[in-house]
Design an enzyme around this catalytic site. Structure first.
Site, mmCIF file in Angstrom:
data_model
loop_
_atom_site.group_PDB
_atom_site.id
_atom_site.type_symbol
_atom_site.label_atom_id
_atom_site.label_comp_id
_atom_site.label_asym_id
_atom_site.label_seq_id
_atom_site.Cartn_x
_atom_site.Cartn_y
_atom_site.Cartn_z
ATOM 1 C CG ASN A 561 -1.901 -1.129 1.206
ATOM 2 O OD1 ASN A 561 -2.647 -1.309 0.245
ATOM 3 N ND2 ASN A 561 -1.880 -1.930 2.249
ATOM 4 C CE1 TYR A 562 0.298 4.495 3.622
ATOM 5 C CE2 TYR A 562 0.407 2.298 4.550
ATOM 6 C CZ TYR A 562 -0.186 3.535 4.486
ATOM 7 O OH TYR A 562 -1.272 3.825 5.261
#
Length: 604
Positions: A561-562
DNA sequence: GGTGTGACTTGTACCAACTGCC
DNA sequence: GGCAGTTGGTACAAGTCACACC
């Protein structure tokens, strides 16, 4: 303040426009630049454009959700006793009882809140007769049900290969039938085509609703979203949908309201889909834009620390925390959920101020429960002015008062959006995570490393991000044991090396005393053995380090996600690390776009 | 400006499937 | 082949943030 934001905005606007102009074209061309052969039909999807930003698709067809199987009543030989008396429960009451019985192994079923919520909801579903009789949970004996499910679970584990194969085929058939949709002519995988079965709500942390009944979802609760000209999914026999709509400004295929919080839930596409991939790419592009203007924003929030306006000071300190510590925004929450906080919802009791601590000045000690009730504990030295402000913010306040009482996530994000279109608190997390990965990889990788060493470096870089974002996990239950086994292996390998070295020495001596082809070959053989064993030892030791450092850190969340996947792809290409060593199949599917468009020179 | 709602992303736990070792 | 340990996928909870409405 506003004037300054305008200046920054203008500066960013120019950069953003410059990026935007080049973005789609260069994005697509870069996508193909890696491999012409890779230009398949599915790749071509990326070239298609939509008529507007809000329109997500032109045509959408699917089969609708797959419903959880109906309740299968317990066999008669599984009794339920109330106060020592055998009771035959009605099917609905029995079904809910089984939810509880299945959970008896878990510690949370012993919690009062869980028990009260369960018992209240259970009694509501009982027949009048049952309700009159069953008045105290502690008098209910679920042990036979529990035992039955444990046995069932064992049976499942002990199924023959053939039986397992039958189940697998059934599962594939379901996936084939319900697991895909057709979006704008392309077959796309659906993320969660199975509706959530009924059960007891657990929640995370000390959730006030733990134990409540999650009711069975019926077709009459489900809204279907598909295109008007598509084949509308059929509701199960004897039922009808709540509604069928044709809204192409949203990406979901079906939705329903869950009964615990009354909030909508959705059936959406898999992360490997075009729609999700584009959104992901956009997210990282926004984070890259922040890189261009982050210095100006940092200057601004530092100026705000001395603003006359309390609101500006608080906002300045809050953005500083979000930037420096990767804190989440911290929306307000209702009373009906676990008591967790983020930056804007921090309370006075969540921080302690130390003028001097462990040889450092102006230290803020954070201790609070964040998302999923994961504890955030950190001691951070901050600038003197931040420290002063914090003292000011907590003055005359009680522990349970808001630290930042003049700001909300809404006005904080509004201010950020004025700095840079699309900038919100969470963009800082993406930006800082990806920047950290890139910096760490540059620092930790050298050309002379083996592939295994490079992978350890990658995991360490990934770990630095996970620590920054506070991605924790419970230590695996088997951790101590598996570490012990690994250490034993290392010890054994060391002994083997000692032995092999001894044999090599002897072989060398024998060759020196009576040289021959045979003795020479033996020396070479022993040398190779020592070398091979040393390599194996090194690999095991790297594994040990990696595992130890990873004990309570979850790497998956940041990876998924990052971390801009293009950083990873570029690093793999530059350092000749096969991408399969870093991304598994699912991750490669999710990041197909990045794998195709990135060359080794990509910089976040 | 506050509040509620809806849509979407982010997050951890759990369990089944896979893998490697004996 | 059987077993234990590990990994990956799934489930679903819990966040963020935009937008509508008052």
């Amino acid at each position: 303040m506003k004037r300054c934001f305008c200046v920054i905005s203008r500066f960013i606007y120019i950069s953003a426009e410059r990026n935007k102009g080049a973005s789609l074209v260069s994005n697509v061309s870069r996508y193909y630049s890696g491999s012409a052969a890779a230009k398949t039909r599915s790749d071509l999807r990326w070239e298609e454009s939509k008529s507007s930003d809000s329109q997500k698709w032109s045509r959408l067809e699917h089969k609708g959700p797959y419903f959880a199987p109906e309740y299968d009543p317990l066999p008669d030989n599984v009794p339920f006793y109330y106060d020592g008396r055998l009771l035959k429960l009605s099917p609905a009451t029995e079904e809910i009882a089984t939810f509880y019985a299945k959970m008896l192994d878990h510690e949370y079923t012993s919690k009062e809140v869980f028990q009260n919520n369960f018992f209240t909801d259970w009694r509501e579903e009982m027949t009048d007769e049952e309700r009159k009789l069953i008045k105290t949970l502690s008098k209910c004996d679920f042990s036979h049900m529990h035992k039955y499910f444990v046995e069932k679970s064992e049976e499942r584990k002990n199924m023959t290969k053939e039986e397992k194969q039958v189940l697998k085929e059934e599962s594939s058939r379901l996936m084939e039938e319900y697991g895909f949709c057709v979006l704008d002519g392309h077959r796309e995988k659906i993320g969660n085509f199975k509706l959530e079965p009924p059960g007891l709500f657990r929640g995370r942390g000390e959730h006030p609703k733990m134990g409540k009944l999650k009711k069975r979802i019926q077709p009459e609760h489900v809204t279907i979203n598909c295109s008007q000209d598509s084949k509308i999914p059929e509701a199960p026999a004897g039922h009808r949908w709540k509604r069928v709509q044709h809204d192409n400004t949203v990406t979901w295929l079906a939705s329903w309201l869950e009964n615990i919080h009354g909030r909508p839930k959705y059936i959406m596409l898999n992360p490997s889909s075009k729609l999700k991939g584009e959104k992901d790419w956009q997210k990282y592009e926004t984070a890259r834009q922040l890189k261009v203007c982050v210095n100006a924003i940092r200057k601004q929030y530092k100026r705000d620390w001395t603003s006359r306006e309390m609101k500006s000071r608080q906002r300045g300190v809050a953005i500083y925390f979000i930037d420096k510590l990767a804190l989440r925004a911290g929306n307000e929450k209702d009373e009906e959920s676990a008591d967790t906080v983020g930056c804007c919802s921090l309370r006075v009791e969540h921080i302690s101020l130390h003028r001097r601590l462990d040889g450092l000045e102006h230290v803020v000690e954070f201790d609070f429960l964040g998302k999923d009730s994961i504890r955030y504990y950190n001691k951070v030295p901050v600038e003197k002015q931040v420290f002063k402000n914090l003292k000011l913010f907590i003055k005359h306040k009680d522990p349970e008062d808001d630290l930042f009482d003049r700001i909300t996530t809404i006005n904080l994000n509004k201010a950020l959006n004025e700095c840079m279109p699309g900038l919100t608190a969470k963009v800082f997390r993406t930006f800082n995570a990806s920047t950290t990965l890139q910096d760490q990889l540059n620092k930790l990788t050298t050309e002379d490393m083996t592939v295994e060493e490079k992978i350890l470096s990658y995991n360490r870089a990934n770990r630095a991000v996970a620590i920054l974002c506070n991605h924790q996990r419970a230590a695996p239950k088997t951790f101590e044991k598996s570490m012990q086994i690994l250490q034993e292996k290392i010890q054994k390998k060391k002994e083997q090396i000692e032995e092999a070295k001894k044999e090599l020495k002897e072989a060398k001596k024998a060759h020196k005393d009576a040289p021959s082809d045979k003795s020479k070959k033996l020396v070479e053989k022993k040398e190779k053995l020592v070398q091979r064993l040393c390599e194996q030892l090194k690999k095991l030791q790297l594994q040990e380090t990696d595992r130890e450092e990873n004990k309570v850190i979850a790497l998956g969340t940041s990876k998924l996600n990052y971390l801009d996947p293009r950083i990873t792809v570029a690093w793999c290409k530059k350092h000749n690390v096969p991408i399969e060593k870093i991304y598994n199949k699912t991750q490669r599917d999710k990041f197909t776009w990045a794998i195709h468009m990135t060359d080794e020179n990509f910089q976040f």
